[in-house]
Structure formats: C-alpha cells, structure tokens
Design a protein around this motif. Structure first.
Motif, short mmCIF file in Angstrom:
data_model
loop_
_atom_site.label_atom_id
_atom_site.label_comp_id
_atom_site.label_asym_id
_atom_site.label_seq_id
_atom_site.Cartn_x
_atom_site.Cartn_y
_atom_site.Cartn_z
N ILE A 167 0.84 -1.20 0.00
CA ILE A 167 0.00 0.00 0.00
C ILE A 167 0.87 1.25 0.00
N GLY A 168 1.91 1.26 0.85
CA GLY A 168 2.79 2.42 0.94
C GLY A 168 3.57 2.66 -0.34
N SER A 169 3.81 1.61 -1.14
CA SER A 169 4.55 1.80 -2.40
C SER A 169 3.67 2.34 -3.51
N VAL A 170 2.34 2.24 -3.34
CA VAL A 170 1.41 2.69 -4.38
C VAL A 170 0.75 4.01 -4.02
N PHE A 171 0.35 4.17 -2.74
CA PHE A 171 -0.36 5.37 -2.31
C PHE A 171 0.49 6.20 -1.37
N THR A 172 0.41 7.51 -1.51
CA THR A 172 0.95 8.40 -0.48
C THR A 172 0.02 8.42 0.71
#
Length: 476
Positions: A420-425
C-alpha cells in the motif's frame, strides 16, 4: 566501521595506487592548471541566514587552488548542515562523492582533486570518510588540497592524517555536545525559560502571559479535570480559529502537551524530567508567570494513564516507554480526513483505528484532529484492496501472483502495508452522510505515490508504445 578497520582497508588500496598517483602528478607539474572541485560546509546559519560562512570558505578554496597550480571547475556546498549527526542529509557532499566516483561533473567537466578549508568540513563520521576517500581514489592521480598544502590520498601517511583529523573532529563534537548540555542544564536550574519558539500561553519574552492563550489553557485544564475529552477541547479550539505558535492547528496530542507541561504551573523541566532543587528536593521554579497552580497541574496530569499516546512527547508527566506496537489494522496511517473546516480548508488529519460498537464494525477509523470524520474499518480496508486489485482495468496493474497471495491469506499484514505504501501516499476519506447506512467505496480517494507515472483509467497506448497497464505496473 571503526577507525582501525578503515585504516587497514585503505592501506591495502593505497599500496597499489601510489605509483600511478605519483607519475600522474609529475605529468601535470607544479604549475599546471589542474581541475579540482571546491567544497564548503557550515553547521548552522541561524543569525544572518545568508550563507556568508560558505562563501568565505569558497573564497579561501579559490586562493588555495591558485597557490598550488589548480583551477576550481566545480563548486559544492552545504549551508547549515551538520556532518556529525547520523542521517543528516548533505546534498552537496553527495553530489561531490558521485562526481568524484565517475571522474567528472554532470556537464562532463573532468575532476582530478578536491580543495577544502579543513577535513572536518567534509567529514566528521567514519562512514563519510570512507565514502569520500573511496570516491577520491577511484582513479589514479587525484589530490586533496587544504590551506596547509597538498596531500597524497593514496599514501599511508595521507590516509593516517585523514583518520587523525576524523578522531579530532569526533572528540570536538563530544566536547561541544557536553558543553551545550551543561549550558542548558545550568539555565534550567536557574529557572530560565526554554529557548526556541515561544510556548503557547506566553508572550515572546516567555515570561509574561498571553492573556487570550493563557485563558484557553486554564479553561482546558479545568474542563479536562472535570471529565471533558481532549478531542472535544481541541475541536473547540479549532472552532475558535486558534493556531499554535508555529501556525499549526490544535489536535488532541498538542493540547495535551500544552496542558501537562510543567511550565503551566511554574515548574521547570529539562529533557523531559522535572528538575528538583538538590537540597530540598522541591521542584525548581521558573522565572515566568504561571497559568495554574501546581495542584491543578497535578490533577490534570492524573487524568491520563501512564503510557498514554497523547503524552509520549510531554514533559513532567507519564511518558510512553518502550517501542510502539506495530499497526494492527491494514489502513492505519494511510487515511486522511476530508472534512471541511470552518475556515473552508480541508482538515487532513490522520484517521486512527479505534474500537467499534458493532459486529459489522469491530473497529473504525476516526479523525483525532476534528472528530468529524470516521469510517467503518473493514469496508475501508476492502476499499484499499479494490483500488490495488480492481476487477476491471484500473489505474495500476499489480502482478497476478501478488493478487493471489493477498487474497488467499498467504500474505501477512506487514507485507500488505508495504505494498500500500509503495502505491499510495495516502487516501482521503470524505465524511459520510448522517443517517445513510449504505456503503460508498468512492468515499476513499487515493493519492497516488507516483501520480505522474500512473495512467488514468481507460487510457490508450501512448506515444512511447506502452499501454496504461504497463505504465501502471511501473508505478506499482
């Protein structure tokens, strides 16, 4: 890396390059125009804030280079950057190391040496010394200049001189740190206010009460002691348009820190501990005007249990000890409040997981800043999963094996959160409609981490020949 191991490492490296270095220096001659890089750094620039210290060092570097037959072809500097703190970013030093390693600047200008006013401008830590010397000696014939002369970085003596300079710099850092700590402690026992930005409730002199802010703090302490929730107090402050001394909006944590700080009753703390007079074991009294009595301060501190998250930065009150527990819910830390404030702006406060009141919502994500936005936990987690793995073609296209592992239960919570952290800020959550129990997935609006690389839904093949799916896969 210790200094001894560093010396052994470069001793082997130096022995195989000294011959080439001497021959290369001899070819240039003592009066040849040798291209070198100039580096300057200051630890702080808090008074004039004009970079005068860096400019003075660069002028000295120009003079030193001219005296030794060199020409400065590239300039690197870090103004107001510490070299002794771990993790401190120094962009100028990083560019210098990168250019030295490849032998030329970004525009292709060759570099055959470095000039600096002193070793401690370049490094104060063994890690930085290792990086610098590895880059400097990556090619033969390099030289290092300072006002004392030219140093051969390939020779054992040149390396040992650098290591000795590092040892002196480390000792100086420890001495200065100790002196600074003692200076702060001496001021504290004398009851002198804290330095830095003025505390909320006092004027710029840190002695005289700020009438409006002090009244807010006093009323907040009375309300909290009477059983009022801290979030409600913070919400009241937001409705009144109150802002902190640094311009931030009040939230539950900052309001708690203001109320529980020993300064509100006139006590002095240092490094999070209440200072006591050695002879009487009574609290040290500050020189400023107090807002409430010590009894009132002790009463408001007693309303918080030891280890409260609200108090983990407060002083003189129960502190959070040990490491924080890892997040237990998928969306924790990724959701932001989309409620509109009274001034027309968006709250943007973090939504934190809390215990729910029903089986359908065993936990909910609620805003701690304004308290006006909350969302049921399981549907919010499901909304994130649908954004990552849409049924139809979406903004991103993650690998199919990743989707299978996620949905089969093989993937753990920590790995899911990393994805999730790699796709969304982050994801902004719009407030729901009161009385409407239907679930709307569009309430969760993602902020893509690589927005410029994520194709819009339904995009066609671009000029570069790659489809939206391909670009999405790169973003993920």
């Amino acid at each position: 890396m210790t200094l001894r191991s560093l010396a052994r490492f470069y001793d082997c490296r130096a022995s195989c390059r000294t011959g080439d270095a001497v021959n290369h220096l001899a070819e240039h001659g003592p009066t040849g125009s040798i291209p070198v890089a100039s580096y300057a750094r200051t630890s702080e620039d808090v008074r004039r804030r004009d970079g005068h210290g860096v400019r003075h060092q660069l002028r000295i570097n120009e003079r030193t280079a001219h005296e030794h037959g060199c020409t400065v072809v590239a300039v690197y500097s870090d103004n107001g950057r510490s070299a002794s703190k771990a993790g401190e970013m120094r962009p100028g030093f990083d560019r210098l190391v990168a250019d030295l390693a490849r032998g030329h600047t970004a525009d292709g200008q060759p570099i055959t040496g470095v000039v600096c006013t002193a070793d401690d401008r370049l490094y104060r830590r063994a890690e930085d010394l290792a990086r610098f010397f590895a880059a400097l000696t990556a090619r033969p014939g390099r030289r290092y200049l300072d006002p004392q002369g030219v140093r051969d970085p390939y020779s054992q003596e040149g390396l040992l001189e650098a290591v000795r300079a590092l040892d002196v710099a480390a000792m100086e850092t420890r001495v200065r740190s100790r002196r600074l700590s003692d200076w702060h402690w001496a001021r504290a026992v004398d009851g002198v206010p804290h330095s830095g930005p003025r505390p909320f409730g006092w004027q710029e002199d840190r002695m005289t009460l700020h009438a409006d802010e002090a009244q807010l703090v006093e009323q907040a302490i009375i309300d909290r002691t009477g059983g009022k929730a801290v979030r409600s107090i913070a919400r009241d402050w937001c409705d009144l348009g109150v802002s902190g001394t640094r311009g931030g909006r009040p939230n539950a944590q900052t309001v708690t820190q203001i109320m529980t700080a020993p300064r509100v009753c006139g006590y002095r703390a240092n490094k999070g501990e209440l200072l006591l007079v050695p002879e009487t074991r009574q609290p040290v009294l500050g020189q400023w005007e107090p807002i409430v009595t010590p009894t009132q301060w002790q009463a408001v501190c007693a309303t918080f249990s030891p280890g409260s998250l609200y108090l983990h930065r407060g002083s003189g009150a129960p502190r959070l000890t040990g490491r924080r527990t890892d997040p237990r819910h998928l969306a924790s830390g990724f959701l932001r409040c989309g409620a509109v404030r009274s001034d027309g702006g968006v709250c943007r406060g973090a939504l934190c997981a809390q215990k729910g009141r029903s089986k359908k919502s065993p936990y909910v994500y609620s805003c701690r800043s304004c308290g006006r936005c909350s969302i049921s936990g399981p549907p919010a987690d499901e909304a994130l999963e649908q954004l990552l793995f849409p049924e139809a073609e979406g903004r991103v296209q993650l690998p199919e094996p990743m989707r299978r592992r996620w949905q089969s239960g093989e993937m753990g919570l920590e790995e899911k959160r990393k994805i999730i952290g790699s796709v969304f800020t982050c994801c902004t959550v719009r407030p729901g409609v009161k009385g409407d129990r239907s679930w709307d997935y569009s309430r969760v609006e993602p902020v893509w981490r690589w927005a410029d690389r994520v194709a819009p839904t339904g995009a066609t093949v671009g000029d570069d020949g790659r489809s939206a799916t391909g670009r999405g896969r790169q973003a993920g």
